[in-house]
Design a protein around this motif. Structure first.
Motif, mmCIF file in Angstrom:
data_model
loop_
_atom_site.group_PDB
_atom_site.id
_atom_site.type_symbol
_atom_site.label_atom_id
_atom_site.label_comp_id
_atom_site.label_asym_id
_atom_site.label_seq_id
_atom_site.Cartn_x
_atom_site.Cartn_y
_atom_site.Cartn_z
ATOM 1 N N PRO A 1 0.847 -1.200 0.000
ATOM 2 C CA PRO A 1 0.000 0.000 0.000
ATOM 3 C C PRO A 1 0.885 1.253 0.000
ATOM 4 O O PRO A 1 1.848 1.336 0.766
ATOM 5 N N PRO A 2 0.591 2.213 -0.880
ATOM 6 C CA PRO A 2 1.474 3.385 -1.004
ATOM 7 C C PRO A 2 1.399 4.317 0.200
ATOM 8 O O PRO A 2 0.332 4.535 0.762
ATOM 9 N N ALA A 3 2.570 4.832 0.575
ATOM 10 C CA ALA A 3 2.683 5.843 1.627
ATOM 11 C C ALA A 3 3.777 6.814 1.200
ATOM 12 O O ALA A 3 4.898 6.389 0.895
ATOM 13 N N LEU A 4 3.450 8.096 1.154
ATOM 14 C CA LEU A 4 4.428 9.097 0.713
ATOM 15 C C LEU A 4 5.681 9.049 1.578
ATOM 16 O O LEU A 4 5.597 8.926 2.803
ATOM 17 N N GLY A 5 6.825 9.113 0.911
ATOM 18 C CA GLY A 5 8.106 9.134 1.604
ATOM 19 C C GLY A 5 8.595 7.776 2.074
ATOM 20 O O GLY A 5 9.688 7.670 2.631
ATOM 21 N N GLN A 6 7.827 6.731 1.865
ATOM 22 C CA GLN A 6 8.215 5.377 2.292
ATOM 23 C C GLN A 6 8.688 4.554 1.100
ATOM 24 O O GLN A 6 8.105 4.636 0.014
ATOM 25 N N PRO A 7 9.722 3.729 1.276
ATOM 26 C CA PRO A 7 10.189 2.868 0.180
ATOM 27 C C PRO A 7 9.092 1.870 -0.222
ATOM 28 O O PRO A 7 8.340 1.379 0.609
ATOM 29 N N ASN A 8 9.020 1.612 -1.501
ATOM 30 C CA ASN A 8 8.042 0.682 -2.058
ATOM 31 C C ASN A 8 8.602 0.162 -3.373
ATOM 32 O O ASN A 8 9.715 0.542 -3.776
ATOM 33 N N THR A 9 7.866 -0.670 -4.039
ATOM 34 C CA THR A 9 8.247 -1.179 -5.343
ATOM 35 C C THR A 9 7.055 -1.056 -6.276
ATOM 36 O O THR A 9 5.952 -1.490 -5.936
ATOM 37 N N PRO B 1 12.201 -0.189 -7.673
ATOM 38 C CA PRO B 1 12.160 0.293 -6.284
ATOM 39 C C PRO B 1 12.026 1.820 -6.281
ATOM 40 O O PRO B 1 12.709 2.506 -7.038
ATOM 41 N N VAL B 2 11.104 2.325 -5.456
ATOM 42 C CA VAL B 2 10.828 3.763 -5.426
ATOM 43 C C VAL B 2 10.601 4.237 -3.993
ATOM 44 O O VAL B 2 10.326 3.440 -3.102
ATOM 45 N N THR B 3 10.707 5.538 -3.800
ATOM 46 C CA THR B 3 10.209 6.209 -2.606
ATOM 47 C C THR B 3 9.236 7.243 -3.147
ATOM 48 O O THR B 3 9.635 8.212 -3.804
ATOM 49 N N LEU B 4 7.947 7.005 -2.925
ATOM 50 C CA LEU B 4 6.911 7.800 -3.559
ATOM 51 C C LEU B 4 6.848 9.222 -3.002
ATOM 52 O O LEU B 4 6.916 9.424 -1.798
ATOM 53 N N ALA B 5 6.724 10.175 -3.919
ATOM 54 C CA ALA B 5 6.532 11.586 -3.575
ATOM 55 C C ALA B 5 5.240 12.049 -4.244
ATOM 56 O O ALA B 5 4.804 11.481 -5.248
ATOM 57 N N ALA B 6 4.634 13.096 -3.725
ATOM 58 C CA ALA B 6 3.309 13.543 -4.168
ATOM 59 C C ALA B 6 3.253 13.913 -5.652
ATOM 60 O O ALA B 6 2.259 13.669 -6.307
ATOM 61 N N ASP B 7 4.295 14.520 -6.182
ATOM 62 C CA ASP B 7 4.230 15.021 -7.559
ATOM 63 C C ASP B 7 4.867 14.083 -8.585
ATOM 64 O O ASP B 7 4.906 14.414 -9.768
#
Length: 182
Positions: free
Chosen positions: A100-108, A156-162
């Motif tokens: 589940p996506p969370a801004l600023g948290q590592p994800n894939t 692998p990403v760290t999601l940001a709002a924009d």
């Protein structure tokens, strides 16, 4: 409730658009292992799967099956060329996060590409229109029940709002592309 039906399938497939073969072992349509013909070994799709039991099929037995597959493909290609049109699927791409996506948290991010036929596509990632290659991994082609293939790519990403991520799928041979966004 009906009991779950599980199936174990081993599929040897010739890849018509490439000079290679593929062999996959799947359980309930999820690829578990693929056979690396040049290396003569089974490779797990995920790194934490246990190794392939060596006593089940020897590389020599698999090579015999692969040779038969190549011979059949060559013979059928000669018979069918000019008689029937070449079959091509239009790839379908979907992008979704592994967790589940969370801004600023590592994800894939996962790009699932289905309806692939022949098994010859390139998968690339972009962030805000700029190509991204660091950390990208891809699976081999997995045959599906509808005689097409599916392939996955992971970023692998760290999601940001924009941020706008794109998975760009290019079919080899005619260079047509399909794009899915996250």
């Amino acid at each position: 409730a009906e009991p779950a039906v599980h199936s174990l399938a081993e599929v040897l497939f010739c890849q018509p658009a490439m000079p290679s073969l593929g062999l996959a072992l799947a359980f309930d349509a999820d690829q578990l292992f693929w056979f690396d013909f040049p290396g003569s070994r089974w490779t797990p799709r995920l790194p934490d799967l246990p190794p392939w039991p060596l006593a089940l099929e020897t590389p020599a037995q698999l090579l015999r099956d692969a040779t038969l597959c190549q011979d059949l493909r060559r013979g059928l290609t000669e018979l069918a060329t000019g008689e029937i049109p070449e079959s091509k699927g239009v790839p379908v791409a979907d992008v979704f996060p592994l967790q589940p996506p969370a801004l600023g948290q590592p994800n894939t991010l996962v790009c699932m590409v289905g309806n692939v036929f022949p098994p010859a596509v390139e998968i690339a990632w972009q962030l805000d229109g700029v190509p991204v290659t660091r950390g990208v991994t891809q699976t081999h082609y997995t045959p599906t029940a509808d005689l097409a293939f599916v392939r996955f790519s992971y970023l692998p990403v760290t999601l940001a709002a924009d941020d706008v991520y794109a998975c760009v799928v290019t079919r080899e041979g005619d260079n047509t592309s399909v794009v899915a966004y996250w």
